[in-house]
Write a protein that holds these residues in place. Structure first.
Motif, PDB file in Angstrom:
ATOM      1  N   HIS A 316       0.950  -1.129  -0.107  1.00  0.00           N
ATOM      2  CA  HIS A 316      -0.205  -0.060   0.124  1.00  0.00           C
ATOM      3  C   HIS A 316       0.776   1.155  -0.005  1.00  0.00           C
ATOM      4  O   HIS A 316       2.285   1.263   0.366  1.00  0.00           O
ATOM      5  CB  HIS A 316      -0.904   0.139   1.225  1.00  0.00           C
ATOM      6  CG  HIS A 316      -1.882  -0.851   1.141  1.00  0.00           C
ATOM      7  ND1 HIS A 316      -1.667  -2.127   1.682  1.00  0.00           N
ATOM      8  CD2 HIS A 316      -3.287  -1.084   0.753  1.00  0.00           C
ATOM      9  CE1 HIS A 316      -2.613  -2.871   1.676  1.00  0.00           C
ATOM     10  NE2 HIS A 316      -3.799  -2.380   1.132  1.00  0.00           N
ATOM     11  N   ILE A 317       0.480   2.302  -0.465  1.00  0.00           N
ATOM     12  CA  ILE A 317       0.945   3.603  -0.351  1.00  0.00           C
ATOM     13  C   ILE A 317      -0.268   4.490   0.487  1.00  0.00           C
ATOM     14  O   ILE A 317      -1.182   4.483   0.389  1.00  0.00           O
ATOM     15  CB  ILE A 317       0.983   4.477  -1.718  1.00  0.00           C
ATOM     16  CG1 ILE A 317       1.809   3.594  -2.682  1.00  0.00           C
ATOM     17  CG2 ILE A 317       1.611   5.731  -1.636  1.00  0.00           C
ATOM     18  CD1 ILE A 317       1.882   4.155  -4.145  1.00  0.00           C
ATOM     19  N   LYS A 332      -1.715  -0.900  -4.129  1.00  0.00           N
ATOM     20  CA  LYS A 332      -0.933  -1.038  -5.388  1.00  0.00           C
ATOM     21  C   LYS A 332      -1.510  -2.149  -6.178  1.00  0.00           C
ATOM     22  O   LYS A 332      -1.328  -2.151  -7.450  1.00  0.00           O
ATOM     23  CB  LYS A 332       0.639  -1.394  -5.014  1.00  0.00           C
ATOM     24  CG  LYS A 332       1.494  -0.310  -4.389  1.00  0.00           C
ATOM     25  CD  LYS A 332       2.845  -0.754  -3.881  1.00  0.00           C
ATOM     26  CE  LYS A 332       3.487   0.399  -3.000  1.00  0.00           C
ATOM     27  NZ  LYS A 332       4.842  -0.223  -2.875  1.00  0.00           N
ATOM     28  N   GLU A 333      -2.114  -3.070  -5.721  1.00  0.00           N
ATOM     29  CA  GLU A 333      -2.457  -4.291  -6.679  1.00  0.00           C
ATOM     30  C   GLU A 333      -4.023  -3.802  -7.118  1.00  0.00           C
ATOM     31  O   GLU A 333      -4.106  -3.883  -8.694  1.00  0.00           O
ATOM     32  CB  GLU A 333      -2.634  -5.431  -5.579  1.00  0.00           C
ATOM     33  CG  GLU A 333      -1.523  -6.064  -5.144  1.00  0.00           C
ATOM     34  CD  GLU A 333      -1.704  -7.305  -4.449  1.00  0.00           C
ATOM     35  OE1 GLU A 333      -2.900  -7.618  -4.076  1.00  0.00           O
ATOM     36  OE2 GLU A 333      -0.783  -7.845  -3.960  1.00  0.00           O
ATOM     37  N   SER A 334      -4.921  -3.608  -6.595  1.00  0.00           N
ATOM     38  CA  SER A 334      -6.094  -3.096  -7.041  1.00  0.00           C
ATOM     39  C   SER A 334      -6.306  -1.480  -7.485  1.00  0.00           C
ATOM     40  O   SER A 334      -7.314  -1.347  -8.316  1.00  0.00           O
ATOM     41  CB  SER A 334      -7.349  -3.525  -5.979  1.00  0.00           C
ATOM     42  OG  SER A 334      -7.137  -2.589  -4.900  1.00  0.00           O
TER      43      SER A 334
END
Length: 588
Positions: A316-317, A332-334
Motif C-alpha cells: 500500500h501507499i 498497489k494491486e487493485s
C-alpha cells in the motif's frame, strides 16, 4: 506586502506573488507587534537585508515556551490537525505520522492501530506547563513544535524528526522511548526533565547559563520541513519552499554545507527528489491537485512539496491528506483508494490543550471562559470513601468510534481528598493524616522520584468505564475524603463521528455545520463559524467519516464535616461510605 485593519473587523495581510494571497486573523491581533516583526526581519542594524542572524529579536523565542491560547481553534479537536508528513519502518510494520498542528508523532502499524505517541500527553504531564515547546525526555514529556518529515534508521532503531518551528533535528530512540536533540545543542535540553527541575525553574533557582541558546548563524536551520538520507549517510534537509538545503552529518549533527536556490538543490539531490515525485504521481490527480494548493511546491516542480507526505508499506501507499485532515491508503494491486482507519485511541491520552497550568486550577469557573463545559454543584458529605459514577450522554446524532479507554480518562483529587484504586476495595488503616502533611508527603515523593515511578503511580490509579444498553458511557472512580474542602476533577476525551442513518441523507453542508457546532463548546457565529464550515467542506469527503474529539470536564466540590465518633469510644473514628451518581450530557 500590504497590511491593514478594517474597523471592528478582522486583520488582513496580503503578500505579493503568494499563491494564497490573504491570511485571516481574529480580532484583537496586535498589529503593531506584527509590523515590528516585519521591520526587524527586513532591516539589519548595518542596513543589509534580513537573514537568519537577525532572529534574536523581541518577538522570536528560541528556547522559551511558545504558548497557545486555550481556545485557539475549533479544528484542533479533530483527530488529526494538518497531518503533514509520514515515514515507514517496513520491517516492523510501523508508520510514523507527523500530526503537525498537534505537535506530536503518532506511531501506528499498517492497519492503523496506534502503538505509541511522541507528544505532550495531559495524562502523564499534568504537573508541567502543557503547551508545545522545546524539551527532550521520554516520549510523554518531550515537546515538539510542528514536526515535519522523519526517517527511520533501522541500524540504530531511531527515528530522526524535523522539528520545524524549533529549527531543530530531533532523534527518538524507539527502544528507550527517549527524544534527544541532534541539532542544535542547547544546554537546557540536557537537563533533567523532572518535576523538581520544573519547581526550581518556577522558583527562579535555575541558573542563567542553563537557558542560553546558541546564536543563530548563517548555517542554522530555519523552518526545515523535508528530510532525506543520502548514500554517504548524510542528512539532506530542505525547507518547504525548496529555497534552502542543509547537508548534515548523521553521526555528529554538524551542518557541513548550506545550499540556496532550487536549481542548485536539484543538482545535489535531484535524483532523490525525482524518485519521490515519481512515487507521488501514483496517487489520483484530483487528490494531488488539492494537496499542491496546500503545500509550498515550486512552479518548476509542482509535486515537490508532497515528497514527504506519503510512503509505502507492504502493498500500500499511505498518504497524508492535509486538506481533509485524514490519512489515505492506496492498494498497489487493485488501485482502490480508501480511508486509513485508526484504532486504540487510548494511547494518545488526553490532548494537552484540555489542561490548565497548575496555578490556575483553582480559578473561578467563570474566569475560565467556558473551558469547563460541565461543573457540578457543591456537595456536603461525611468523611470516608466516596464512589463516583458519571453517566455521560453523547450527542444523539453521533456515535463512539470505539469504546472509551482508560488512557482517555484523567482523574485528580485535591484538597482533603486522595485518589484510591478501585481494586483496593478495603482501606488499609482507619487513621487519617492531616491535609497539610499529605501535601508535604506528596511533594517529597514527587521531588525525589524518577519519571518511571511517577508513571507507575498513575497507572495504578484505576478508573473503569463501560457502555451499557442505555447507550450511556459510564465512568467510575473513587476517592478517600478527610474533614475539610476538597475537589475532584475528571476529564475525558470522547472520539466521535456522525452517526450514519440509512433513512436520512443530508447535504455535506449540514454535516459540516453540525460538526462545527459540536466542536465549539460555545456557539459561535459570523466569520469564525463560516470559516470552520468552509475548511471542512474543502476536503471534498464524506464528513460522516471524520473522527473528532469531544472533551468532558467535570469538577466536583466536596465539603466534609468532622468524623462521627463512636458511641462507646469517643476517640474511635467511624469511616463512612458514600455514593455519587450523576448523569451528564455532551449535547451542544
Amino acid at each position: 506586502m500590504l497590511l491593514f485593519q478594517m474597523e471592528n473587523g478582522a486583520c488582513y495581510i496580503i503578500f505579493k506573488n503568494f499563491r494564497n494571497a490573504r491570511v485571516y486573523h481574529e480580532k484583537g491581533l496586535d498589529v503593531e507587534m506584527l509590523k515590528k516583526a516585519v521591520e526587524e526581519l527586513n532591516v539589519l542594524p548595518n542596513g543589509n537585508s534580513s537573514s537568519a542572524t537577525n532572529l534574536k529579536s523581541t518577538w522570536v523565542k528560541q528556547v522559551e515556551v511558545l504558548k497557545e491560547p486555550y481556545l485557539c481553534s475549533s479544528l484542533r479537536n479533530l483527530l488529526l490537525h494538518f497531518p503533514g508528513c509520514i515515514s515507514a519502518d517496513e520491517s516492523s510494520d510501523r508508520l510514523f505520522l507527523s500530526d503537525s498542528n498537534h505537535h506530536r508523532i503518532i506511531i501506528t502499524d499498517g492497519n492503523g492501530k496506534i502503538l505509541d505517541c511522541v507528544c505532550i500527553s495531559f495524562t502523564n504531564s499534568v504537573f508541567f506547563e502543557l503547551q508545545y515547546s522545546f524539551e527532550d525526555g521520554e516520549f510523554e514529556f518531550a515537546k515538539l513544535a510542528r514536526p515535519g518529515a522523519s526517517f527511520y534508521n533501522e541500524d540504530e532503531d531511531c527515528l530522526y524528526i524535523v522539528d520545524s518551528e524549533n529549527h531543530a533535528i530531533r532523534r527518538a530512540d524507539m527502544e528507550r522511548r527517549v527524544v534527544e536533540t541532534l541539532y542544535p545543542t542547547f544546554s537546557i535540553n540536557k537537563k533533567n526533565n523532572s518535576l523538581w527541575s520544573w519547581i526550581e525553574n518556577k522558583l527562579g533557582f535555575r541558573r542563567d547559563e542553563d537557558t542560553q541558546s546558541e546564536e543563530f548563524g548563517s548555517q542554522s536551520l530555519m523552518f526545515p520541513w523535508h528530510l532525506m538520507k543520502s548514500e554517504d549517510d548524510s542528512m539532506l534537509i530542505i525547507n518547504r519552499s525548496f529555497e534552502s538545503l542543509w547537508i548534515m552529518d548523521l553521526a555528529s549533527g554538524e551542518i557541513k554545507e548550506v545550499v540556496t536556490g532550487f536549481s542548485k538543490i536539484l543538482e545535489i539531490c535531484g535524483e532523490l527528489i525525482m524518485e519521490k515525485v515519481h512515487f507521488v504521481k501514483q496517487m489520483p490527480h484530483d487528490l494531488l491537485q488539492q494537496q499542491i494548493d496546500s503545500s509550498c511546491s515550486t512552479k518548476e516542480l509542482p509535486y515537490a512539496g508532497l515528497i514527504s507526505s506519503l510512503t509505502a508499506i507492504q502493498n500500500h501507499i499511505i498518504m497524508c491528506d492535509m486538506v481533509g485532515q485524514r490519512m489515505l491508503k492506496l492498494s498497489k494491486e487493485s488501485g482502490v483508494l480508501s480511508n486509513f482507519q485508526f484504532s486504540n485511541f487510548g494511547i494518545l491520552g488526553l490532548p494537552y490543550w484540555l489542561s490548565f497550568p497548575l496555578e490556575r486550577v483553582y480559578s473561578v469557573a467563570g474566569g475560565l471562559q467556558g473551558a469547563w463545559t460541565h461543573q457540578l454543584q457543591h456537595l456536603g458529605l461525611l468523611p470516608g470513601r466516596v464512589d463516583i459514577k458519571l453517566n455521560v450522554d453523547i450527542p444523539l446524532d453521533t456515535e463512539l468510534v470505539e469504546p472509551l479507554q482508560e488512557g482517555c480518562i484523567w482523574l485528580q483529587a485535591r484538597g482533603a481528598a486522595t485518589e484510591v484504586s478501585r481494586a483496593e476495595g478495603i482501606l488499609e488503616s482507619s487513621e487519617k493524616v492531616g491535609v497539610s502533611q499529605q501535601w508535604y508527603d506528596e511533594l517529597d515523593n514527587l521531588a525525589f522520584s524518577t519519571a518511571e515511578s511517577e508513571l507507575t503511580i498513575e497507572d495504578d490509579n484505576a478508573t473503569s468505564d463501560s457502555k451499557s444498553d442505555d447507550e450511556r458511557v459510564h465512568i467510575d472512580c473513587a476517592v478517600n475524603t478527610s474533614p475539610g474542602i476538597s475537589e475532584v476533577i475528571i476529564c475525558a476525551a470522547f472520539y466521535l463521528k456522525l452517526r450514519r442513518d440509512p433513512d436520512q441523507q443530508d447535504s455535506q453542508e449540514k454535516y459540516a455545520a453540525r460538526i462545527t457546532d459540536i466542536l465549539n463548546p460555545e456557539r459561535i457565529g459570523g466569520m469564525r463559524r463560516d470559516l470552520c464550515i468552509h475548511l471542512l467542506l474543502k476536503s471534498n469527503r464524506d464528513l460522516r467519516d471524520l473522527v473528532f474529539m469531544k472533551p468532558l470536564h467535570v469538577r466536583i466540590k466536596l465539603d466534609c464535616v468532622d468524623h462521627p465518633k463512636a458511641v462507646h469510644n469517643s476517640k474511635e473514628i467511624i469511616l463512612t461510605d458514600s455514593k455519587i451518581d450523576f448523569t451528564l450530557s455532551l449535547h451542544t
